[in-house]
Design a protein around this motif. Structure first.
Motif, PDB file in Angstrom:
ATOM      1  N   LEU A  51       1.379  10.328  -4.168  1.00 59.09           N
ATOM      2  CA  LEU A  51       0.917   8.948  -4.165  1.00 59.09           C
ATOM      3  C   LEU A  51       2.072   8.037  -4.568  1.00 59.09           C
ATOM      4  O   LEU A  51       2.682   8.211  -5.615  1.00 59.09           O
ATOM      5  N   SER A  54      -0.700   1.904  -4.043  1.00 62.46           N
ATOM      6  CA  SER A  54      -2.103   1.637  -3.737  1.00 62.46           C
ATOM      7  C   SER A  54      -2.397   0.171  -3.992  1.00 62.46           C
ATOM      8  O   SER A  54      -1.763  -0.470  -4.827  1.00 62.46           O
ATOM      9  N   ARG A  55      -3.344  -0.332  -3.232  1.00 65.31           N
ATOM     10  CA  ARG A  55      -3.751  -1.730  -3.369  1.00 65.31           C
ATOM     11  C   ARG A  55      -5.250  -1.817  -3.104  1.00 65.31           C
ATOM     12  O   ARG A  55      -5.757  -1.218  -2.161  1.00 65.31           O
ATOM     13  N   THR A  62      -9.274  -0.562   0.428  1.00 68.71           N
ATOM     14  CA  THR A  62      -8.060  -0.100  -0.235  1.00 68.71           C
ATOM     15  C   THR A  62      -7.020   0.329   0.794  1.00 68.71           C
ATOM     16  O   THR A  62      -7.362   0.747   1.904  1.00 68.71           O
ATOM     17  N   THR A  64      -3.799   2.962   0.564  1.00 69.96           N
ATOM     18  CA  THR A  64      -3.146   3.947  -0.286  1.00 69.96           C
ATOM     19  C   THR A  64      -2.001   4.578   0.496  1.00 69.96           C
ATOM     20  O   THR A  64      -2.187   5.001   1.636  1.00 69.96           O
ATOM     21  N   THR A  65      -0.832   4.647  -0.134  1.00 73.21           N
ATOM     22  CA  THR A  65       0.355   5.189   0.534  1.00 73.21           C
ATOM     23  C   THR A  65       0.776   6.482  -0.149  1.00 73.21           C
ATOM     24  O   THR A  65       0.890   6.544  -1.371  1.00 73.21           O
ATOM     25  N   TYR A  66       1.022   7.507   0.663  1.00 71.42           N
ATOM     26  CA  TYR A  66       1.506   8.800   0.192  1.00 71.42           C
ATOM     27  C   TYR A  66       2.830   9.094   0.895  1.00 71.42           C
ATOM     28  O   TYR A  66       2.998   8.791   2.075  1.00 71.42           O
TER      29      TYR A  66
END
Length: 72
Positions: A51, A54-55, A62, A64-66
């Protein structure tokens, strides 16, 4: 030289490409009625991703970036 390729698709597509991804951005919208659809349908191992962002929006949506972990 680093090149970026942006692909857009659903659960099947993301699951099939999981091993090839350097970054995965998930957009999640709250479901009012029903159960929704799963993020991944194809076999995948998302544990190789970390991770990185995230926003949360006022609407409950939402992003979410991984990012792929460096194997050192």
């Amino acid at each position: 030289m680093r090149q970026t390729l942006w692909l857009r698709g659903g659960a099947d597509f993301a699951g099939q490409l999981m091993g090839e991804l350097n970054e995965l951005v998930l957009k999640h919208y709250p479901v009012v009625v029903g159960s929704g659809i799963p993020f991944f349908k194809a076999p995948c191992v998302p544990k190789v991703l970390t991770l990185t962002g995230s926003r949360v929006f006022n609407t409950g949506a939402t992003i979410t970036t991984y990012t792929k972990q460096n194997r050192t």
